[in-house]
Design a protein around this motif. Structure first.
Motif, PDB file in Angstrom:
ATOM      1  N   LYS A   1       0.825  -1.253   0.060  1.00 61.21           N
ATOM      2  CA  LYS A   1       0.125   0.147   0.035  1.00 61.21           C
ATOM      3  C   LYS A   1       0.921   1.132  -0.132  1.00 61.21           C
ATOM      4  O   LYS A   1       1.986   1.342   0.484  1.00 61.21           O
ATOM      5  CB  LYS A   1      -0.986   0.023   1.142  1.00 61.21           C
ATOM      6  CG  LYS A   1      -1.920  -1.058   1.167  1.00 61.21           C
ATOM      7  CD  LYS A   1      -2.681  -0.907   2.689  1.00 61.21           C
ATOM      8  CE  LYS A   1      -4.158  -1.813   2.279  1.00 61.21           C
ATOM      9  NZ  LYS A   1      -4.088  -3.241   2.110  1.00 61.21           N
ATOM     10  N   ASN A   2       0.180   2.430  -0.501  1.00 61.48           N
ATOM     11  CA  ASN A   2       0.734   3.637  -0.267  1.00 61.48           C
ATOM     12  C   ASN A   2       0.398   4.466   0.906  1.00 61.48           C
ATOM     13  O   ASN A   2      -0.888   4.648   1.035  1.00 61.48           O
ATOM     14  CB  ASN A   2       0.496   4.563  -1.732  1.00 61.48           C
ATOM     15  CG  ASN A   2       1.293   4.235  -2.659  1.00 61.48           C
ATOM     16  OD1 ASN A   2       2.060   3.315  -2.931  1.00 61.48           O
ATOM     17  ND2 ASN A   2       0.866   4.693  -3.969  1.00 61.48           N
ATOM     18  N   ILE A   3       1.314   4.901   1.731  1.00 61.86           N
ATOM     19  CA  ILE A   3       1.053   5.253   2.936  1.00 61.86           C
ATOM     20  C   ILE A   3       1.537   6.853   3.336  1.00 61.86           C
ATOM     21  O   ILE A   3       2.582   6.991   2.812  1.00 61.86           O
ATOM     22  CB  ILE A   3       1.672   4.527   4.208  1.00 61.86           C
ATOM     23  CG1 ILE A   3       1.586   2.986   3.932  1.00 61.86           C
ATOM     24  CG2 ILE A   3       1.137   4.946   5.752  1.00 61.86           C
ATOM     25  CD1 ILE A   3       0.357   2.460   3.889  1.00 61.86           C
ATOM     26  N   LEU A   4       0.815   7.521   3.809  1.00 61.61           N
ATOM     27  CA  LEU A   4       1.103   9.048   4.234  1.00 61.61           C
ATOM     28  C   LEU A   4       1.183   9.057   5.685  1.00 61.61           C
ATOM     29  O   LEU A   4      -0.014   8.721   6.309  1.00 61.61           O
ATOM     30  CB  LEU A   4       0.053  10.003   3.324  1.00 61.61           C
ATOM     31  CG  LEU A   4       0.320  11.378   3.762  1.00 61.61           C
ATOM     32  CD1 LEU A   4       1.636  11.892   2.987  1.00 61.61           C
ATOM     33  CD2 LEU A   4      -0.849  12.160   3.351  1.00 61.61           C
TER      34      LEU A   4
ATOM     35  N   VAL B   1       6.041   5.080   1.124  1.00 60.29           N
ATOM     36  CA  VAL B   1       5.705   5.953   1.939  1.00 60.29           C
ATOM     37  C   VAL B   1       6.030   7.626   1.876  1.00 60.29           C
ATOM     38  O   VAL B   1       7.026   7.867   1.067  1.00 60.29           O
ATOM     39  CB  VAL B   1       6.528   5.675   3.398  1.00 60.29           C
ATOM     40  CG1 VAL B   1       6.217   6.656   4.498  1.00 60.29           C
ATOM     41  CG2 VAL B   1       6.514   4.123   3.810  1.00 60.29           C
ATOM     42  N   SER B   2       5.061   8.488   2.089  1.00 62.80           N
ATOM     43  CA  SER B   2       5.217   9.885   1.946  1.00 62.80           C
ATOM     44  C   SER B   2       4.899  10.544   3.290  1.00 62.80           C
ATOM     45  O   SER B   2       4.318   9.782   4.065  1.00 62.80           O
ATOM     46  CB  SER B   2       4.197  10.623   1.233  1.00 62.80           C
ATOM     47  OG  SER B   2       3.854   9.867  -0.402  1.00 62.80           O
TER      48      SER B   2
ATOM     49  N   ASN C   1       9.221  12.739  -1.679  1.00 60.03           N
ATOM     50  CA  ASN C   1       8.034  12.199  -1.131  1.00 60.03           C
ATOM     51  C   ASN C   1       7.599  12.845   0.249  1.00 60.03           C
ATOM     52  O   ASN C   1       7.171  12.178   1.346  1.00 60.03           O
ATOM     53  CB  ASN C   1       8.293  10.696  -0.714  1.00 60.03           C
ATOM     54  CG  ASN C   1       8.320  10.037  -2.010  1.00 60.03           C
ATOM     55  OD1 ASN C   1       7.759  10.213  -3.173  1.00 60.03           O
ATOM     56  ND2 ASN C   1       9.226   8.730  -1.820  1.00 60.03           N
ATOM     57  N   GLU C   2       8.012  14.218   0.255  1.00 54.70           N
ATOM     58  CA  GLU C   2       7.687  14.739   1.256  1.00 54.70           C
ATOM     59  C   GLU C   2       6.685  16.064   0.912  1.00 54.70           C
ATOM     60  O   GLU C   2       7.082  16.747   0.084  1.00 54.70           O
ATOM     61  CB  GLU C   2       8.910  15.390   2.215  1.00 54.70           C
ATOM     62  CG  GLU C   2       9.473  14.211   2.842  1.00 54.70           C
ATOM     63  CD  GLU C   2      10.888  14.922   3.571  1.00 54.70           C
ATOM     64  OE1 GLU C   2      11.415  13.818   4.429  1.00 54.70           O
ATOM     65  OE2 GLU C   2      10.946  16.092   3.727  1.00 54.70           O
ATOM     66  N   PHE C   3       5.746  16.268   1.664  1.00 54.51           N
ATOM     67  CA  PHE C   3       4.721  17.481   1.294  1.00 54.51           C
ATOM     68  C   PHE C   3       4.456  18.279   2.498  1.00 54.51           C
ATOM     69  O   PHE C   3       4.623  17.843   3.767  1.00 54.51           O
ATOM     70  CB  PHE C   3       3.258  16.883   0.892  1.00 54.51           C
ATOM     71  CG  PHE C   3       3.464  15.765  -0.276  1.00 54.51           C
ATOM     72  CD1 PHE C   3       3.255  16.355  -1.620  1.00 54.51           C
ATOM     73  CD2 PHE C   3       3.757  14.625  -0.150  1.00 54.51           C
ATOM     74  CE1 PHE C   3       3.509  15.590  -2.661  1.00 54.51           C
ATOM     75  CE2 PHE C   3       4.043  13.632  -1.284  1.00 54.51           C
ATOM     76  CZ  PHE C   3       3.894  14.264  -2.674  1.00 54.51           C
ATOM     77  N   PHE C   4       3.976  19.647   2.107  1.00 53.25           N
ATOM     78  CA  PHE C   4       4.065  20.592   3.188  1.00 53.25           C
ATOM     79  C   PHE C   4       2.699  20.512   3.694  1.00 53.25           C
ATOM     80  O   PHE C   4       1.646  20.551   2.988  1.00 53.25           O
ATOM     81  CB  PHE C   4       4.369  21.792   2.546  1.00 53.25           C
ATOM     82  CG  PHE C   4       4.246  22.866   3.774  1.00 53.25           C
ATOM     83  CD1 PHE C   4       5.160  23.152   4.774  1.00 53.25           C
ATOM     84  CD2 PHE C   4       3.054  23.871   3.811  1.00 53.25           C
ATOM     85  CE1 PHE C   4       4.698  24.193   5.772  1.00 53.25           C
ATOM     86  CE2 PHE C   4       3.080  24.953   4.445  1.00 53.25           C
ATOM     87  CZ  PHE C   4       3.751  25.152   5.715  1.00 53.25           C
TER      88      PHE C   4
ATOM     89  N   GLU D   1      -2.511  19.464  -1.542  1.00 51.30           N
ATOM     90  CA  GLU D   1      -3.584  18.505  -1.617  1.00 51.30           C
ATOM     91  C   GLU D   1      -2.906  17.340  -2.494  1.00 51.30           C
ATOM     92  O   GLU D   1      -3.346  16.202  -2.443  1.00 51.30           O
ATOM     93  CB  GLU D   1      -4.864  18.993  -2.159  1.00 51.30           C
ATOM     94  CG  GLU D   1      -5.492  20.307  -1.668  1.00 51.30           C
ATOM     95  CD  GLU D   1      -6.652  20.150  -1.496  1.00 51.30           C
ATOM     96  OE1 GLU D   1      -7.569  19.390  -2.144  1.00 51.30           O
ATOM     97  OE2 GLU D   1      -7.351  21.101  -0.847  1.00 51.30           O
ATOM     98  N   PHE D   2      -1.452  17.675  -3.166  1.00 48.53           N
ATOM     99  CA  PHE D   2      -1.117  16.683  -3.906  1.00 48.53           C
ATOM    100  C   PHE D   2      -0.694  15.289  -3.003  1.00 48.53           C
ATOM    101  O   PHE D   2      -0.396  14.144  -3.424  1.00 48.53           O
ATOM    102  CB  PHE D   2       0.116  17.192  -4.699  1.00 48.53           C
ATOM    103  CG  PHE D   2      -0.128  17.986  -5.870  1.00 48.53           C
ATOM    104  CD1 PHE D   2      -0.943  17.345  -7.016  1.00 48.53           C
ATOM    105  CD2 PHE D   2       0.081  19.267  -6.074  1.00 48.53           C
ATOM    106  CE1 PHE D   2      -1.381  17.901  -8.017  1.00 48.53           C
ATOM    107  CE2 PHE D   2      -0.389  20.089  -7.030  1.00 48.53           C
ATOM    108  CZ  PHE D   2      -1.021  19.268  -8.106  1.00 48.53           C
ATOM    109  N   ALA D   3      -0.448  15.533  -1.924  1.00 48.68           N
ATOM    110  CA  ALA D   3       0.023  14.694  -0.746  1.00 48.68           C
ATOM    111  C   ALA D   3      -0.603  13.678  -0.953  1.00 48.68           C
ATOM    112  O   ALA D   3      -0.427  12.686  -0.469  1.00 48.68           O
ATOM    113  CB  ALA D   3       0.064  15.331   0.711  1.00 48.68           C
ATOM    114  N   LEU D   4      -2.224  13.492  -1.203  1.00 50.54           N
ATOM    115  CA  LEU D   4      -2.923  12.562  -0.964  1.00 50.54           C
ATOM    116  C   LEU D   4      -3.268  11.821  -2.364  1.00 50.54           C
ATOM    117  O   LEU D   4      -3.959  10.683  -2.446  1.00 50.54           O
ATOM    118  CB  LEU D   4      -4.454  12.855  -0.610  1.00 50.54           C
ATOM    119  CG  LEU D   4      -4.557  13.431   0.934  1.00 50.54           C
ATOM    120  CD1 LEU D   4      -5.432  14.346   1.237  1.00 50.54           C
ATOM    121  CD2 LEU D   4      -4.453  12.116   1.804  1.00 50.54           C
TER     122      LEU D   4
END
Ligand SMILES: NC(=O)c1ccc[n+]([C@@H]2O[C@H](COP(=O)([O-])OP(=O)(O)OC[C@H]3O[C@@H](n4cnc5c(N)ncnc54)[C@H](OP(=O)(O)O)[C@@H]3O)[C@@H](O)[C@H]2O)c1
Length: 296
Positions: free
Chosen positions: A3-6, A29-30, A41-44, A54-57
């Motif tokens: 899975k892709n996890i944030l 993982v992000s 893979n890091e978002f603010f 919103e791109f984080a999701l």
């Protein structure tokens, strides 16, 4: 496929351990971070300003949400505001963003066993109502803030977590220097129940609910048997080979830590993990002696 996890709050005690596990197991993982210096893979996000990238999701299957102002500090009114607002604003921002996303990821949100408040009458489980006190109110508001995600049809899990035992941080790491110096002792009359979980088992529990898409709602993330503060003190002293003969009077704890001490170290927080048991979750460290031996 993995899975892709944030993850939010990935720099904390629990986040660091979950992140390490996920990366080692080959998950994508992000991270959602409050720092403007971002790597791959890091978002603010800045929950205090309601800002989130919103791109984080995009493409995320599960959001693990751990961020929140530390509880273990003196509760001035400014600190209390930070403790509540960081959790409520962060969770609401995440839940609203998640509700607008195309893939509707699951949300696994940290919460605390303090949801049940001080329970002098005995042991509670997930069917018990919320209790009294500042932390119980924080937990209620924190969980309620996820409502936009639930309303949108997302799977939402609340991990009502007990005292996390690790040598690297949290309550145990704060106690260790005193116990190692032979200055450990029961707190108050020592009869208050403590609900604990090893960091190893907590990571296991997060992965368990992350992988089981049928689990939703509140789960108590604790070991099966709460212990009295007196037992905890003796077992920790034995594990370190140190005496524990100096009790810490209630009044001293109240003077040193105020309301925070009363709602944490002095409160009777006997919590049973009924839902994890029903789901067949297996603890690696369900016995306090074995858990402390492994940690220390
Ligand atoms: N440890 C325990 O015994 C325990 C027990 C019950 C519940 N919990 C809950 O589980 C969650 C994770 O626990 P933890 O022990 O890993 O906590 P922690 O070590 O204090 O880490 C929490 C993380 O939240 C972020 N954060 C800190 N202050 C913030 C603020 N004002 N606004 C937004 N984000 C902030 C930071 O991550 P970034 O800098 O990466 O944003 C920090 O690393 C917390 O919400 C905690 O209340 C913990």
């Amino acid at each position: 496929m993995k899975k892709n996890i944030l993850i939010t709050g990935s720099s904390g005690l629990i986040g660091t351990a979950i992140l390490k596990y996920l990366v080692e197991e080959g998950y994508e993982v992000s991270l959602l971070k409050r720092s403007k210096v971002l790597g791959a893979n890091e978002f603010f996000w800045d929950p205090s300003r309601g800002e989130i990238d919103e791109f984080a999701l995009n493409g995320i299957d599960v959001v693990v949400h751990l961020a929140g102002e530390p509880i273990a500090q003196r509760w001035s009114s400014a600190a209390k505001n930070r403790i509540v607002n960081s959790r409520v604003n962060g969770t609401r921002l995440l839940a609203e963003t998640l509700a607008r996303s195309q893939t509707l990821p699951s949300l696994i949100c940290a919460s605390g066993t303090n949801y049940y408040g001080d329970q002098p009458e005995g042991v509670v489980d997930e069917s018990s109502p919320s209790g009294l006190g500042f932390l119980a109110e924080v937990c209620r508001q924190w969980e309620n803030a996820a409502y936009p995600a639930i309303e949108a049809g997302a799977r939402v899990v609340f991990m009502r977590t007990g005292i996390v035992l690790s040598g690297h941080g949290g309550a145990l790491a704060k106690m260790l220097p005193f116990f190692r110096a032979g200055l450990g002792g029961r707190i108050g009359d020592g009869q208050q129940l403590m609900s604990w979980i090893s960091l190893t088992d907590l990571v296991k529990a997060y992965i368990f609910v992350l992988e089981d898409g049928a689990v939703s709602g509140a789960l108590n993330a604790v070991a099966p048997d709460p212990v009295t503060n007196t037992s905890f003190t003796k077992i920790l002293g034995n594990a370190l080979g140190r005496p524990t003969i100096f009790p810490i009077p209630r009044i001293l704890l109240k003077v040193l830590y105020g309301e925070m001490g009363k709602e944490t170290a002095l409160a009777n927080l006997g919590v049973q993990p009924s839902r994890l048991e029903d789901l067949g979750f297996e603890w690696a460290q369900s016995d306090l002696r074995a858990a402390l031996r492994a940690i220390l």
